[in-house]
Design a protein around this motif. Structure first.
Motif, PDB file in Angstrom:
ATOM      1  N   TYR A 226       0.718  -1.788   0.378  1.00 41.90           N
ATOM      2  CA  TYR A 226      -0.303  -0.262  -0.389  1.00 41.90           C
ATOM      3  C   TYR A 226       0.506   1.204   0.054  1.00 41.90           C
ATOM      4  O   TYR A 226       1.705   1.608   0.638  1.00 41.90           O
ATOM      5  CB  TYR A 226      -1.014   0.107   1.547  1.00 41.90           C
ATOM      6  CG  TYR A 226      -1.963   1.068   1.813  1.00 41.90           C
ATOM      7  CD1 TYR A 226      -3.182   1.344   0.788  1.00 41.90           C
ATOM      8  CD2 TYR A 226      -1.638   2.420   2.282  1.00 41.90           C
ATOM      9  CE1 TYR A 226      -3.856   2.297   0.444  1.00 41.90           C
ATOM     10  CE2 TYR A 226      -2.208   3.481   1.900  1.00 41.90           C
ATOM     11  CZ  TYR A 226      -3.014   3.820   1.525  1.00 41.90           C
ATOM     12  OH  TYR A 226      -4.296   4.619   1.341  1.00 41.90           O
ATOM     13  N   VAL A 227       0.833   2.344  -0.583  1.00 46.47           N
ATOM     14  CA  VAL A 227       0.922   3.842  -0.654  1.00 46.47           C
ATOM     15  C   VAL A 227       0.101   4.423   0.135  1.00 46.47           C
ATOM     16  O   VAL A 227      -1.148   4.611  -0.979  1.00 46.47           O
ATOM     17  CB  VAL A 227       1.116   4.072  -2.740  1.00 46.47           C
ATOM     18  CG1 VAL A 227       2.291   4.960  -2.010  1.00 46.47           C
ATOM     19  CG2 VAL A 227       2.189   2.895  -3.369  1.00 46.47           C
ATOM     20  N   ILE A 228       0.333   4.972   0.594  1.00 42.77           N
ATOM     21  CA  ILE A 228      -0.026   6.173   1.679  1.00 42.77           C
ATOM     22  C   ILE A 228      -1.043   7.754   0.547  1.00 42.77           C
ATOM     23  O   ILE A 228       0.198   7.865  -0.079  1.00 42.77           O
ATOM     24  CB  ILE A 228       0.617   7.285   2.263  1.00 42.77           C
ATOM     25  CG1 ILE A 228       0.475   5.914   3.009  1.00 42.77           C
ATOM     26  CG2 ILE A 228      -0.396   7.965   3.703  1.00 42.77           C
ATOM     27  CD1 ILE A 228       1.926   5.772   5.272  1.00 42.77           C
ATOM     28  N   ASP A 229      -1.389   7.040   0.722  1.00 38.49           N
ATOM     29  CA  ASP A 229      -3.086   8.394  -0.034  1.00 38.49           C
ATOM     30  C   ASP A 229      -3.888   9.206   1.093  1.00 38.49           C
ATOM     31  O   ASP A 229      -4.374   8.289   1.671  1.00 38.49           O
ATOM     32  CB  ASP A 229      -3.495   8.153  -1.033  1.00 38.49           C
ATOM     33  CG  ASP A 229      -4.196   8.819  -2.288  1.00 38.49           C
ATOM     34  OD1 ASP A 229      -4.351  10.142  -1.425  1.00 38.49           O
ATOM     35  OD2 ASP A 229      -5.291   8.461  -2.495  1.00 38.49           O
ATOM     36  N   PRO A 230      -3.410  10.163   1.920  1.00 36.01           N
ATOM     37  CA  PRO A 230      -4.163  11.054   2.868  1.00 36.01           C
ATOM     38  C   PRO A 230      -5.602  10.751   2.884  1.00 36.01           C
ATOM     39  O   PRO A 230      -6.172  10.695   3.484  1.00 36.01           O
ATOM     40  CB  PRO A 230      -3.720  12.697   2.959  1.00 36.01           C
ATOM     41  CG  PRO A 230      -1.977  11.746   2.409  1.00 36.01           C
ATOM     42  CD  PRO A 230      -2.464  10.861   1.465  1.00 36.01           C
ATOM     43  N   GLU A 231      -5.984  11.654   2.206  1.00 36.08           N
ATOM     44  CA  GLU A 231      -7.152  11.583   1.393  1.00 36.08           C
ATOM     45  C   GLU A 231      -8.231   9.608   1.463  1.00 36.08           C
ATOM     46  O   GLU A 231      -9.014   9.626   2.193  1.00 36.08           O
ATOM     47  CB  GLU A 231      -7.964  11.526  -0.412  1.00 36.08           C
ATOM     48  CG  GLU A 231      -7.492  13.104   0.149  1.00 36.08           C
ATOM     49  CD  GLU A 231      -8.429  13.405  -1.657  1.00 36.08           C
ATOM     50  OE1 GLU A 231      -8.388  12.890  -2.374  1.00 36.08           O
ATOM     51  OE2 GLU A 231      -7.913  15.099  -1.795  1.00 36.08           O
ATOM     52  N   GLN A 232      -7.156   8.845   0.946  1.00 45.52           N
ATOM     53  CA  GLN A 232      -7.746   7.464   1.098  1.00 45.52           C
ATOM     54  C   GLN A 232      -7.384   6.803   2.311  1.00 45.52           C
ATOM     55  O   GLN A 232      -8.658   5.822   2.895  1.00 45.52           O
ATOM     56  CB  GLN A 232      -7.018   6.340  -0.016  1.00 45.52           C
ATOM     57  CG  GLN A 232      -7.933   5.390  -0.142  1.00 45.52           C
ATOM     58  CD  GLN A 232      -6.832   4.119  -1.148  1.00 45.52           C
ATOM     59  OE1 GLN A 232      -6.129   4.196  -1.225  1.00 45.52           O
ATOM     60  NE2 GLN A 232      -7.666   3.992  -1.532  1.00 45.52           N
TER      61      GLN A 232
END
Length: 149
Positions: free
Chosen positions: A28-34
């Motif tokens: 998983y790559v961090i996406d703040p909104e997700q």
């Protein structure tokens, strides 16, 4: 028996731990909104098993569901709002600590988050899987804290 605050905290911590684990192993790559959306779904999963009784957790869960349904209606996604409404009614047909407190419900209840968008709209499963995992993680934390395993 833990109350809604413990279940909210437990599901939040479980969600953070799973996200950190998935980031650490490269899945998983961090996406703040997700991440925010996933943590909300995780907390809803943590509250879900107790919505078959009159409780603060039930009111919080249904408040969140109501906001989501209204957003879906505003966005003219009436079919999704209808699916959400049907799923939200399911716990009302059972006794407290009935089927909502089982391991199989933990896996089956969020299954429509995978199946419906995939078959109806053709969304790829990899984009849907994080939301399924988030709900199951929250649900698992609830069952774990209730010592159901």
């Amino acid at each position: 028996m833990p109350g809604y605050k413990v279940h909210i905290s437990g599901s939040f911590v479980a969600g953070i731990l799973v996200l950190l684990g998935l980031v650490n192993i490269g899945l998983y790559v961090i996406d703040p909104e997700q991440v925010v959306a996933l943590l909300v779904v995780c907390v809803l999963g943590g509250l879900f098993p107790d919505i078959d009784t009159d409780s603060k957790g039930k009111r919080l869960f249904y408040s969140g569901m109501l906001m989501l349904a209204l957003a879906l209606i505003y966005l003219k996604h009436f079919q999704w709002a209808a699916y959400l409404g049907v799923l939200a009614m399911l716990p009302g047909v059972s006794a407290h600590r009935g089927w909502t407190h089982t391991w199989w419900a933990m896996l089956l209840v969020p299954m429509p988050m995978l199946i419906l968008p995939y078959y109806i709209y053709g969304h790829p499963l990899p984009t849907l899987l994080p939301y399924y995992v988030a709900f199951v993680t929250g649900y698992f934390s609830h069952l774990f804290l209730d010592r159901e395993f």
